[in-house]
Design a protein around this motif. Structure first.
Motif, PDB file in Angstrom:
ATOM      1  N   SER A 273       0.828  -1.200   0.000  1.00 18.02           N
ATOM      2  CA  SER A 273       0.000   0.000   0.000  1.00 18.02           C
ATOM      3  C   SER A 273       0.863   1.251   0.000  1.00 18.02           C
ATOM      4  CB  SER A 273      -0.949  -0.013   1.195  1.00 18.02           C
ATOM      5  OG  SER A 273      -0.225  -0.223   2.371  1.00 18.02           O
ATOM      6  N   LEU A 274       1.999   1.223   0.710  1.00 15.45           N
ATOM      7  CA  LEU A 274       2.881   2.394   0.685  1.00 15.45           C
ATOM      8  C   LEU A 274       3.468   2.609  -0.698  1.00 15.45           C
ATOM      9  CD1 LEU A 274       4.775   2.258   4.053  1.00 15.45           C
ATOM     10  CD2 LEU A 274       3.240   4.014   3.252  1.00 15.45           C
ATOM     11  N   ALA A 275       3.807   1.511  -1.387  1.00 14.91           N
ATOM     12  CA  ALA A 275       4.336   1.673  -2.739  1.00 14.91           C
ATOM     13  C   ALA A 275       3.277   2.260  -3.665  1.00 14.91           C
ATOM     14  CB  ALA A 275       4.813   0.321  -3.276  1.00 14.91           C
ATOM     15  N   PHE A 276       2.042   1.750  -3.543  1.00 19.78           N
ATOM     16  CA  PHE A 276       0.978   2.279  -4.397  1.00 19.78           C
ATOM     17  C   PHE A 276       0.704   3.742  -4.082  1.00 19.78           C
ATOM     18  CE2 PHE A 276      -2.494   2.196  -7.165  1.00 19.78           C
ATOM     19  CZ  PHE A 276      -3.545   2.864  -6.569  1.00 19.78           C
ATOM     20  N   LEU A 277       0.692   4.077  -2.786  1.00 17.07           N
ATOM     21  CA  LEU A 277       0.440   5.460  -2.412  1.00 17.07           C
ATOM     22  C   LEU A 277       1.565   6.361  -2.896  1.00 17.07           C
ATOM     23  CD1 LEU A 277      -0.912   5.071   1.201  1.00 17.07           C
ATOM     24  CD2 LEU A 277      -2.098   6.042  -0.740  1.00 17.07           C
ATOM     25  N   SER A 278       2.801   5.864  -2.811  1.00 18.84           N
ATOM     26  CA  SER A 278       3.921   6.683  -3.239  1.00 18.84           C
ATOM     27  C   SER A 278       3.835   7.007  -4.721  1.00 18.84           C
ATOM     28  CB  SER A 278       5.234   5.964  -2.927  1.00 18.84           C
ATOM     29  OG  SER A 278       6.293   6.579  -3.594  1.00 18.84           O
TER      30      SER A 278
ATOM     31  N   ILE B 127       4.685  15.624  -4.757  1.00 16.15           N
ATOM     32  CA  ILE B 127       5.939  14.878  -4.875  1.00 16.15           C
ATOM     33  C   ILE B 127       6.596  14.696  -3.513  1.00 16.15           C
ATOM     34  CG2 ILE B 127       7.403  16.884  -5.322  1.00 16.15           C
ATOM     35  CD1 ILE B 127       7.792  13.803  -7.347  1.00 16.15           C
ATOM     36  N   PHE B 128       6.345  15.656  -2.612  1.00 20.61           N
ATOM     37  CA  PHE B 128       6.933  15.543  -1.282  1.00 20.61           C
ATOM     38  C   PHE B 128       6.339  14.348  -0.545  1.00 20.61           C
ATOM     39  CE2 PHE B 128       9.138  16.588   2.311  1.00 20.61           C
ATOM     40  CZ  PHE B 128       8.359  16.969   3.390  1.00 20.61           C
ATOM     41  N   LYS B 129       5.004  14.206  -0.674  1.00 22.79           N
ATOM     42  CA  LYS B 129       4.366  13.054  -0.042  1.00 22.79           C
ATOM     43  C   LYS B 129       4.876  11.750  -0.628  1.00 22.79           C
ATOM     44  CE  LYS B 129      -0.099  15.023   1.091  1.00 22.79           C
ATOM     45  NZ  LYS B 129      -1.504  15.006   0.702  1.00 22.79           N
ATOM     46  N   ALA B 130       5.126  11.750  -1.935  1.00 22.91           N
ATOM     47  CA  ALA B 130       5.603  10.511  -2.571  1.00 22.91           C
ATOM     48  C   ALA B 130       6.949  10.097  -1.984  1.00 22.91           C
ATOM     49  CB  ALA B 130       5.716  10.723  -4.080  1.00 22.91           C
ATOM     50  N   VAL B 131       7.831  11.075  -1.774  1.00 28.45           N
ATOM     51  CA  VAL B 131       9.148  10.733  -1.223  1.00 28.45           C
ATOM     52  C   VAL B 131       8.999  10.242   0.214  1.00 28.45           C
ATOM     53  CG1 VAL B 131      11.358  11.708  -0.558  1.00 28.45           C
ATOM     54  CG2 VAL B 131      10.371  12.280  -2.745  1.00 28.45           C
ATOM     55  N   LEU B 132       8.094  10.857   0.969  1.00 28.78           N
ATOM     56  CA  LEU B 132       7.919  10.415   2.350  1.00 28.78           C
ATOM     57  C   LEU B 132       7.368   8.997   2.406  1.00 28.78           C
ATOM     58  CD1 LEU B 132       6.589  13.471   4.328  1.00 28.78           C
ATOM     59  CD2 LEU B 132       8.838  12.481   4.286  1.00 28.78           C
ATOM     60  N   PHE B 133       6.425   8.680   1.507  1.00 21.48           N
ATOM     61  CA  PHE B 133       5.917   7.314   1.476  1.00 21.48           C
ATOM     62  C   PHE B 133       7.023   6.338   1.117  1.00 21.48           C
ATOM     63  CE2 PHE B 133       1.831   7.821   2.712  1.00 21.48           C
ATOM     64  CZ  PHE B 133       1.048   8.635   1.924  1.00 21.48           C
ATOM     65  N   PHE B 134       7.923   6.773   0.222  1.00 21.06           N
ATOM     66  CA  PHE B 134       9.031   5.892  -0.150  1.00 21.06           C
ATOM     67  C   PHE B 134       9.931   5.610   1.042  1.00 21.06           C
ATOM     68  CE2 PHE B 134      12.026   3.921  -2.828  1.00 21.06           C
ATOM     69  CZ  PHE B 134      13.280   4.337  -2.429  1.00 21.06           C
TER      70      PHE B 134
END
Lengths: 95, 249
Positions: free
Chosen positions: A21-26, A32-39
């Motif tokens: 789920s974190l990968a999908f959310l990222s 883009i900031f949220k994507a890096v945090l999810f990563f």
């Protein structure tokens, strides 16, 4: 019928669901900031997954490099001034 | 560093209205692939003889007690040599193609907002990090650990120091550190060939010190490489003498 759920199986299921789920959310957030945090959070869960697979060296490396180095590199990259595309530069010259 | 992130929030990367059909098709393909892989894993038997027994049998000849380190640095040391050389070529590309920030803009910054909490914590934390990474390097022969993990820790400590304002590392001082890992590994590979006839074939009695020496130099080199990746992106250019930036308190 009674099912005995082992704690380790529960932990593995939670890890699987969390990583996917974190990968999908990222990949699906628009910020883009949220994507890096999810990563980075996914990197933490992947560290625990490596530890569950008894690959201790890889877990230490993933903890240090995946979250520490790669996360910092991604954050620094998105903080740099944005490179303009050719069409944007053309429109800036015209206007 | 984090101050810039707020200003970039206006430049969001938006998905331009992807169609739901595309999402569903790609999602179903991904799920099918994943289910196939899981089914294959569950139903497969270990038909081939596992290499674990071979590794454990030859462990006494490798000079270390940790099978992972034995495989990485003795049995398959060629792969590790190529890995370190690949890191070296990437750092060459990064230094050549990623320009550092504009010197004028960097000089106009009055100083990174160094929080005193970070500086105080780092005074205690960085020596501890160095000790722990030295321990990880040494214990790689007996327990999980090794050169890469120790190098990643040191690189993390260097990034923390850079974030708190200690721009202490000049570009030109880094070059011998970046080259040392690949050079020493190659030298060791060639020198042992004079004694045993094959490159990278360590003599059994000297395997442990050779591995430790290679690991020490590789740790320093990989830590410098990882820090150069970060500093090319974030730190202002120090090689020009136009603005004087000295180390913080």
């Amino acid at each position: 019928m009674t099912f005995t759920i082992e704690v380790e199986l529960l932990l593995d299921i939670v890890l699987c669901i969390g990583i996917f789920s974190l990968a999908f959310l990222s990949l699906s957030t628009s910020n883009i900031f949220k994507a890096v945090l999810f990563f980075i959070c996914m990197g933490l869960l992947v560290t625990i997954a490596w530890a569950r697979l008894k690959a201790w060296d890889v877990a230490i490396a993933e903890a240090a490099i995946g979250a520490g180095i790669t996360g910092v590199l991604l954050l620094v990259t998105i903080a740099r001034p944005r490179i303009k595309t050719l069409s944007e530069e053309a429109s800036n010259h015209v206007s | 560093m984090f101050r810039n992130l707020h200003s970039n929030e206006k430049q969001l990367i938006q998905c331009d209205g992807h169609s739901t059909i595309r999402t569903w098709v790609s999602g179903s393909i991904a799920v099918t692939l994943y289910m196939t892989l899981i089914a294959g894993l569950i139903s497969s038997q270990t038909a081939s003889p596992s290499l674990k027994h071979l590794v454990y049998e030859s462990l006494s000849l490798s000079g270390v007690e940790n099978p992972v380190t034995a495989v990485l640095l003795n049995f398959r040391s060629y792969d590790t040599l190529l890995e370190i050389a690949a890191l070296f070529s990437v750092v060459l590309a990064v230094k050549a193609c990623l320009p550092k920030q504009d010197t004028a803009a960097a000089c106009s910054q009055t100083g990174i907002s160094t929080s005193p909490v970070l500086a105080h914590v780092l005074r205690a934390l960085v020596p501890l990090i160095i000790i722990v990474s030295g321990y990880l390097l040494w214990t790689g022969a007996y327990n999980p650990g090794g050169a890469f993990q120790a190098a990643a820790l040191i690189a993390g400590a260097a990034v923390l120091l850079s974030l708190s304002g200690y721009h202490f590392l000049n570009n030109n001082q880094f070059r011998p550190l970046l080259v040392a890992g690949t050079a020493v590994f190659l030298l060791a590979a060639v020198i042992v060939s004079f004694f045993t006839g094959l490159i990278l074939q360590y003599p059994v009695s000297l395997a442990a010190p050779i591995i430790l020496g290679i690991e020490i130099v590789a740790t320093v080199s990989i830590a410098a490489t990882l820090f150069v990746f970060y500093s090319q992106l974030n730190e202002p250019d120090h090689s020009s003498s136009q603005c004087h930036r000295e180390a913080g308190p």
